[in-house]
Design a protein around this motif. Structure first.
Motif, short mmCIF file in Angstrom:
data_model
loop_
_atom_site.label_atom_id
_atom_site.label_comp_id
_atom_site.label_asym_id
_atom_site.label_seq_id
_atom_site.Cartn_x
_atom_site.Cartn_y
_atom_site.Cartn_z
N ILE A 1 16.20 52.01 47.69
CA ILE A 1 15.07 51.55 48.52
C ILE A 1 13.79 52.25 48.10
O ILE A 1 12.73 51.63 47.97
CB ILE A 1 15.38 51.82 50.01
N THR A 2 13.89 53.57 47.85
CA THR A 2 12.71 54.34 47.44
C THR A 2 12.18 53.84 46.10
O THR A 2 10.97 53.65 45.92
CB THR A 2 13.06 55.84 47.33
N ASP A 3 13.09 53.61 45.14
CA ASP A 3 12.68 53.13 43.81
C ASP A 3 11.99 51.77 43.91
O ASP A 3 10.98 51.51 43.24
CB ASP A 3 13.90 53.03 42.89
N LEU A 4 12.54 50.90 44.77
CA LEU A 4 11.94 49.57 44.93
C LEU A 4 10.55 49.66 45.57
O LEU A 4 9.63 48.93 45.19
CB LEU A 4 12.86 48.69 45.79
N ARG A 5 10.40 50.56 46.54
CA ARG A 5 9.10 50.73 47.18
C ARG A 5 8.06 51.27 46.19
O ARG A 5 6.89 50.84 46.22
CB ARG A 5 9.22 51.68 48.37
N VAL A 6 8.50 52.18 45.32
CA VAL A 6 7.58 52.70 44.30
C VAL A 6 7.17 51.59 43.34
O VAL A 6 5.99 51.45 43.00
CB VAL A 6 8.25 53.87 43.53
N THR A 7 8.14 50.79 42.90
CA THR A 7 7.85 49.68 42.00
C THR A 7 6.89 48.69 42.64
O THR A 7 5.94 48.20 42.00
CB THR A 7 9.16 48.95 41.61
N LYS A 8 7.12 48.40 43.90
CA LYS A 8 6.25 47.47 44.64
C LYS A 8 4.82 48.02 44.70
O LYS A 8 3.85 47.29 44.44
CB LYS A 8 6.81 47.26 46.05
N SER A 9 4.69 49.29 45.03
CA SER A 9 3.36 49.90 45.13
C SER A 9 2.65 49.90 43.78
O SER A 9 1.44 49.63 43.70
CB SER A 9 3.48 51.34 45.65
N GLU A 10 3.41 50.20 42.71
CA GLU A 10 2.81 50.21 41.37
C GLU A 10 2.29 48.84 40.98
O GLU A 10 1.20 48.70 40.40
CB GLU A 10 3.85 50.68 40.35
N LEU A 11 3.06 47.80 41.31
CA LEU A 11 2.63 46.43 40.99
C LEU A 11 1.35 46.06 41.75
O LEU A 11 0.44 45.46 41.19
CB LEU A 11 3.74 45.45 41.34
N LEU A 12 1.30 46.42 43.02
CA LEU A 12 0.12 46.10 43.83
C LEU A 12 -1.11 46.84 43.32
O LEU A 12 -2.16 46.23 43.08
CB LEU A 12 0.38 46.45 45.30
N VAL A 13 -0.97 48.13 43.12
CA VAL A 13 -2.12 48.96 42.71
C VAL A 13 -2.62 48.55 41.32
O VAL A 13 -3.83 48.46 41.08
CB VAL A 13 -1.75 50.45 42.74
N SER A 14 -1.69 48.30 40.40
CA SER A 14 -2.08 47.94 39.03
C SER A 14 -2.79 46.59 38.98
O SER A 14 -3.49 46.29 38.00
CB SER A 14 -0.86 47.92 38.11
#
Length: 328
Positions: free
Chosen positions: A74-87
């Motif tokens: 769950i943590t890894d997915l949340r990080v990936t999601k945040s990275e996609l949004l911010v980038s």
């Protein structure tokens, strides 16, 4: 006018929540078109979160290790999601519900207690719907002038009306600036037209603009309110009068004075003093007239628990009207 504020405020919160839900839907539709993978990740996060909740109650071999791995996913997915949004130029919380008040989540309450934002909405509604909204456009410190007060001294008073009002205003400004920490109450008394009501309005505007709940009532209207509370058990009105930050009672002595009004006025003043809820009272009566008109229980509290400010001099309302006519 006062009754019904609670239902109006709850409606305001309901509208806020609907607006934020709709805004979130619009943001999700935008991301669906531009970054559909982000929503797929959200679905994965939701699926693993449900599995985590269910597995917490299941008998699973090496359950602690299994739950740990789920949390890591769950943590890894949340990080990936945040990275996609911010980038892609979006905020990390772009797909989260945005609360206008983080403390109460736009409900107005924290547990059974009203949130501070609830009070701000109450101040806004009272200010907007009261006669003060129009009055204070004119009666405020921006339009306050010492020029209307005479500089002449007399044998009756040691200071001229202008020097006297300068001193009173100084104390009132200090009262405003220290409002959150002082326990002061104010009594304006003296000649009609000497500036009591105008200065009362100035204080009301300053405190309302700073987010304090100021309830302004003439003495006549106050007694009507107290009668309504007593006969109709209007608890919303009672809470406003007794719990507001500042209760202003203007023109004390113009109300119908009888046993009921004296009893209820004493109960109000006494309770507010005990609860350290501040009051500002103005009257055209002299101190001797107050002592003759009201019971000892009332006058002992007015004269013993209030800072007394004596207004005197010519009727400044006449001067102000003459000055307006000259400027036309």
């Amino acid at each position: 006018m006062i009754k019904g504020y609670q239902s109006q405020i709850l409606k305001i919160y309901e509208t806020i929540r609907e607006q934020e839900q709709n805004a979130l839907k619009e943001r999700k539709n935008e991301i669906k078109g531009k970054l559909p993978n982000v929503l797929n990740i959200e679905k994965e996060i939701s699926k693993f979160s449900i599995e985590l909740a269910i597995s917490s109650f299941k008998s699973i071999k090496n359950r602690d290790e299994y739950l740990k791995k789920l949390r890591e996913k769950i943590t890894d997915l949340r990080v990936t999601k945040s990275e996609l949004l911010v980038s892609n130029g979006y905020a990390m919380d772009y797909l989260s519900l945005h609360y206008r008040c983080q403390k109460c989540k736009d409900t107005g309450f924290i547990g059974n207690n009203r949130c501070t934002c609830y009070k701000k909405k109450l101040v806004y509604l009272y200010y907007k719907n009261s006669e003060l909204n129009t009055i204070l456009e004119e009666d405020n410190f921006n339009n306050f002038s010492y020029e209307c007060f005479s500089t002449k001294t007399s044998e009756r008073y040691p200071k001229s009306p202008r020097k006297n009002i300068e001193s009173i205003v100084k104390h009132c400004l200090y009262f405003i600036e220290t409002f959150s920490s002082n326990n002061d109450n104010i009594l304006f008394y003296g000649d009609p037209g000497s500036g009591k009501t105008f200065l009362t309005h100035c204080i009301a505007k300053e405190l309302l603009d700073r987010g304090y709940l100021v309830i302004y009532r003439t003495a006549e209207d106050l007694i009507k309110d107290l009668r309504k509370i007593r006969l109709e058990h209007d608890y919303e009105l009672e809470n406003l009068l007794f719990d507001c930050d500042l209760l202003i009672i203007d023109d004390l002595g113009t109300e119908q004075i009888n046993n009921f009004s004296k009893t209820e006025l004493f109960n109000l003043i006494n309770k507010k003093l005990l609860n350290k809820n501040k009051m500002l009272v103005s009257t055209n009566y002299s101190l001797d007239e107050l002592l003759k008109t009201y019971t000892d229980r009332i006058t002992s509290r007015l004269l013993g628990n209030f800072n007394l400010y004596h207004f005197y001099g010519e009727d400044i309302r006449i001067k102000m009207n003459l000055n307006k006519m000259k400027s036309l």
